[in-house]
Design a protein around this motif. Structure first.
Motif, mmCIF file in Angstrom:
data_model
loop_
_atom_site.group_PDB
_atom_site.id
_atom_site.type_symbol
_atom_site.label_atom_id
_atom_site.label_comp_id
_atom_site.label_asym_id
_atom_site.label_seq_id
_atom_site.Cartn_x
_atom_site.Cartn_y
_atom_site.Cartn_z
ATOM 1 N N UNK A 171 0.835 -1.213 0.000
ATOM 2 C CA UNK A 171 0.000 0.000 0.000
ATOM 3 C C UNK A 171 0.865 1.256 0.000
ATOM 4 N N UNK A 172 0.315 2.417 -0.419
ATOM 5 C CA UNK A 172 1.104 3.649 -0.491
ATOM 6 C C UNK A 172 1.780 4.027 0.820
ATOM 7 N N UNK A 173 1.142 3.684 1.934
ATOM 8 C CA UNK A 173 1.703 4.028 3.240
ATOM 9 C C UNK A 173 3.023 3.315 3.509
ATOM 10 N N UNK A 174 3.382 2.351 2.667
ATOM 11 C CA UNK A 174 4.667 1.669 2.819
ATOM 12 C C UNK A 174 5.840 2.570 2.476
ATOM 13 N N UNK A 175 5.534 3.760 1.939
ATOM 14 C CA UNK A 175 6.586 4.745 1.672
ATOM 15 C C UNK A 175 6.886 5.620 2.880
ATOM 16 N N UNK A 176 6.148 5.443 3.963
ATOM 17 C CA UNK A 176 6.279 6.310 5.132
ATOM 18 C C UNK A 176 7.588 6.080 5.880
ATOM 19 N N UNK A 177 8.185 7.187 6.343
ATOM 20 C CA UNK A 177 9.315 7.097 7.269
ATOM 21 C C UNK A 177 8.958 7.722 8.619
ATOM 22 N N UNK A 178 8.488 8.988 8.610
ATOM 23 C CA UNK A 178 8.148 9.643 9.870
ATOM 24 C C UNK A 178 7.213 10.818 9.620
ATOM 25 N N UNK A 179 6.916 11.566 10.668
ATOM 26 C CA UNK A 179 5.964 12.675 10.571
ATOM 27 C C UNK A 179 6.499 13.851 9.760
ATOM 28 N N UNK A 180 7.787 13.844 9.448
ATOM 29 C CA UNK A 180 8.368 14.925 8.651
ATOM 30 C C UNK A 180 8.282 14.660 7.151
ATOM 31 N N UNK A 181 7.696 13.532 6.763
ATOM 32 C CA UNK A 181 7.546 13.233 5.339
ATOM 33 C C UNK A 181 6.762 14.327 4.622
ATOM 34 N N UNK A 182 7.084 14.543 3.357
ATOM 35 C CA UNK A 182 6.247 15.369 2.485
ATOM 36 C C UNK A 182 5.235 14.424 1.846
ATOM 37 N N UNK A 183 3.966 14.610 2.179
ATOM 38 C CA UNK A 183 2.906 13.721 1.692
ATOM 39 C C UNK A 183 2.108 14.441 0.611
ATOM 40 N N UNK A 184 2.086 13.874 -0.594
ATOM 41 C CA UNK A 184 1.389 14.476 -1.720
ATOM 42 C C UNK A 184 -0.018 13.888 -1.803
ATOM 43 N N UNK A 185 -1.030 14.744 -1.785
ATOM 44 C CA UNK A 185 -2.424 14.284 -1.773
ATOM 45 C C UNK A 185 -3.207 14.758 -2.998
ATOM 46 N N UNK A 186 -2.501 15.222 -4.026
ATOM 47 C CA UNK A 186 -3.185 15.851 -5.165
ATOM 48 C C UNK A 186 -3.287 14.950 -6.395
ATOM 49 N N UNK A 211 23.457 25.135 5.223
ATOM 50 C CA UNK A 211 24.025 23.915 5.795
ATOM 51 C C UNK A 211 23.413 23.548 7.145
ATOM 52 N N UNK A 212 23.077 24.551 7.942
ATOM 53 C CA UNK A 212 22.565 24.277 9.280
ATOM 54 C C UNK A 212 21.049 24.211 9.341
ATOM 55 N N UNK A 213 20.381 24.316 8.175
ATOM 56 C CA UNK A 213 18.923 24.347 8.224
ATOM 57 C C UNK A 213 18.301 23.775 6.970
ATOM 58 N N UNK A 214 18.458 22.439 6.716
ATOM 59 C CA UNK A 214 17.734 21.842 5.583
ATOM 60 C C UNK A 214 16.237 22.033 5.774
ATOM 61 N N UNK A 215 15.541 22.224 4.673
ATOM 62 C CA UNK A 215 14.097 22.442 4.747
ATOM 63 C C UNK A 215 13.405 21.206 5.288
ATOM 64 N N UNK A 216 12.583 21.329 6.331
ATOM 65 C CA UNK A 216 11.895 20.166 6.877
ATOM 66 C C UNK A 216 10.786 19.703 5.954
ATOM 67 N N UNK A 217 10.387 18.486 6.151
ATOM 68 C CA UNK A 217 9.260 17.961 5.387
ATOM 69 C C UNK A 217 7.940 18.447 5.986
ATOM 70 N N UNK A 218 6.868 18.254 5.248
ATOM 71 C CA UNK A 218 5.538 18.608 5.741
ATOM 72 C C UNK A 218 4.531 18.041 4.764
ATOM 73 N N UNK A 219 3.281 18.095 5.149
ATOM 74 C CA UNK A 219 2.228 17.606 4.275
ATOM 75 C C UNK A 219 1.951 18.631 3.178
#
Length: 221
Positions: A171-186, A211-219
């Protein structure tokens, strides 16, 4: 500068490359894919003047763990020959797993950041229909996925992007790592993720972040 012909010695391994300022990004296609899967991402990297090249897996259906070690040797060579300190990795599907393997299992000091796009982080049932060792290692519970799971840690240098409409990671949720994932719903499917301007923009923003601030993931909608 866009180079249509790879330099001598790299022709078997590299498709498209671009010179530019910043950390070199190595783009890794997924299972049986070619460079054309990154067409939109190439365009966004071009606009940002970021250097990149697209890597060719050989053998195409080989063991991802061995492919990662092969790639690690290549990265060491290009860093030495070009005077680079590190590279970034952007991988679609299996390519993302190879990137994670380099970052967390091999702990390669030459790898700075990794982006996974539509990668079967927990495996995919569709892999049972595939050929070669590559497919076997994307089945749930494979030796590759066990190693990745054991070495996993939340890491600001890792960006994971996946779609709730993925039709290959099942299932698609098998791509999950953590709450910082970028989740595409479109509505973007497995291959389609690579053609999403929003995904390409997130990739460029992550690679370009200080270097000290990679962009975090989000929905993402």
């Amino acid at each position: 500068m866009l180079c249509g012909t790879p330099i001598a010695g790299d022709s078997r391994r590299r498709w498209r490359r671009r010179d530019g300022e910043g950390t070199l990004a190595l783009l890794l296609p997924g299972y049986t894919e070619t460079q054309f899967i990154f067409r939109v991402i190439h365009r966004h990297l071009d606009r940002a003047a970021l250097p990149y090249e697209t890597w060719r897996f050989e053998p195409m259906l080989g063991d991802p763990k061995l492919l990662a070690r092969d790639l690690e040797d290549y990265i060491e060579t290009i860093c030495r020959d070009r005077g680079l300190e590190q590279v970034d990795i952007v991988g679609h599907s299996m390519g993302g797993l190879v990137g994670r393997y380099l970052l967390h299992v091999l702990e390669s000091p030459r790898v700075r950041r990794v982006v996974c796009i539509g990668s079967p982080q927990q495996g995919t049932l569709a892999a049972h229909l595939g050929l070669g060792r590559a497919a076997r290692e994307m089945e749930p519970g494979s030796t590759l996925l066990v190693e990745l799971s054991r070495s996993y840690r939340q890491d600001p240098n890792l960006l994971n992007i996946w779609s709730v409409h993925d039709n290959i990671v099942i299932p698609p949720e098998s791509s999950t790592l953590n709450d910082d994932d970028v989740v595409i719903r479109s509505g973007w499917c497995h291959l389609g993720l690579n053609f999403s301007p929003a995904v390409a923009a997130r990739v460029v923003a992550f690679l370009s972040a200080p270097e000290d601030a990679p962009e975090p993931g989000s929905e993402t909608p």
